[in-house]
Structures are given as C-alpha cells and as structure tokens.
Scaffold this motif. Structure first.
Motif, PDB file in Angstrom:
ATOM      1  N   TYR A 164       7.685 -10.578  -3.271  1.00 54.71           N
ATOM      2  CA  TYR A 164       7.682  -9.207  -3.780  1.00 54.71           C
ATOM      3  C   TYR A 164       8.612  -9.092  -4.987  1.00 54.71           C
ATOM      4  N   GLN A 203       8.357   0.721  -6.353  1.00 53.89           N
ATOM      5  CA  GLN A 203       7.190   1.589  -6.197  1.00 53.89           C
ATOM      6  C   GLN A 203       7.056   2.038  -4.745  1.00 53.89           C
ATOM      7  N   GLU A 204       7.219   1.131  -3.806  1.00 51.38           N
ATOM      8  CA  GLU A 204       7.108   1.462  -2.380  1.00 51.38           C
ATOM      9  C   GLU A 204       8.208   2.431  -1.934  1.00 51.38           C
ATOM     10  N   TYR A 241       7.526  -3.883  -7.304  1.00 50.41           N
ATOM     11  CA  TYR A 241       6.750  -3.553  -6.106  1.00 50.41           C
ATOM     12  C   TYR A 241       7.602  -2.754  -5.122  1.00 50.41           C
TER      13      TYR A 241
END
Length: 123
Positions: free
Chosen positions: A17, A24-25, A21
C-alpha cells in the motif's frame, strides 16, 4: 508510539500500500498521512482503529500486545483461566477472613479492657 508507527509502516509496505492509498482510505491528504507515519502529527485512537481495519491487522498486533497478557473472563467452569480466577478469589477470601478474625479479636480485647477499667473505677 514510534514502535506502533513502525509496525504500521512495515505492514503497509508488506501489503504494497502507498501513502496515497492509505491517505485516501483515511480521508486525509497524502502529506497528512506522511506526517502521521513520521510521527509529526498525533495518531488518534479513531485513526488507529481505521488503520487496523484498512491493513486487515488486529489492533493487538499494531500495539504489539502479546496474547499471553490478555485475559478473558467467562462465567463457565470449563473456561480457560477459571482455576486461576477461583484461586485468586479464594486467596482474597482467606485474607479477608483473617482480617475479620483479627478485628474481632481486637474488639474482644477492647471489651475486656473496658470491663477491667470499669471494675477499677468501682473500687
């Protein structure tokens, strides 16, 4: 805290990851995530739980909590650890009984002393 962040970073890399990423999560910017991982901003409990969810890793692993230090209590005689709880209860009960016994003996000594002093006063 740094060891927790190191474990998060390590697991993130193992899973492939990117900062982007995870940012964003977490619904934060990539810069904010980078600062978080570098310990330049505080990691909140909510974000820790969210990271554990995203990384599919138990919180205990992120916090490096050893399973042998976690105790679960059940009200079942067949439960693991029941004997230890029972032993602890019995030890505490024995100590409490001994304290009560000593207290009652002190009360009896007090009553005897009062009786002796009362007799001396009468004469």
């Amino acid at each position: 805290m740094e060891s927790v962040l190191e474990r998060i970073k390590s697991i993130r890399k193992q899973k492939g990851y990117s900062h982007e990423y995870l940012a964003q999560e977490l619904d934060i910017s990539q810069v904010a995530y980078s600062k978080l991982e570098k310990n330049e901003t505080k990691l909140t409990v909510e974000r820790l739980f969210k990271l554990a969810e995203i990384l599919e890793t138990p919180i205990a692993d992120l916090l490096d909590i050893k399973a042998n230090n976690i105790y679960h209590q059940n009200n079942s005689d067949q439960a693991i650890g029941h004997q230890e709880v029972q032993n602890l209860y019995q030890e505490n009960k024995d100590k409490t009984d001994k304290i009560i016994e000593l207290y009652e003996a002190r009360l009896q000594d007090k009553d005897r002393l009062i009786a002796q002093l009362s007799n001396k006063i009468k004469f």
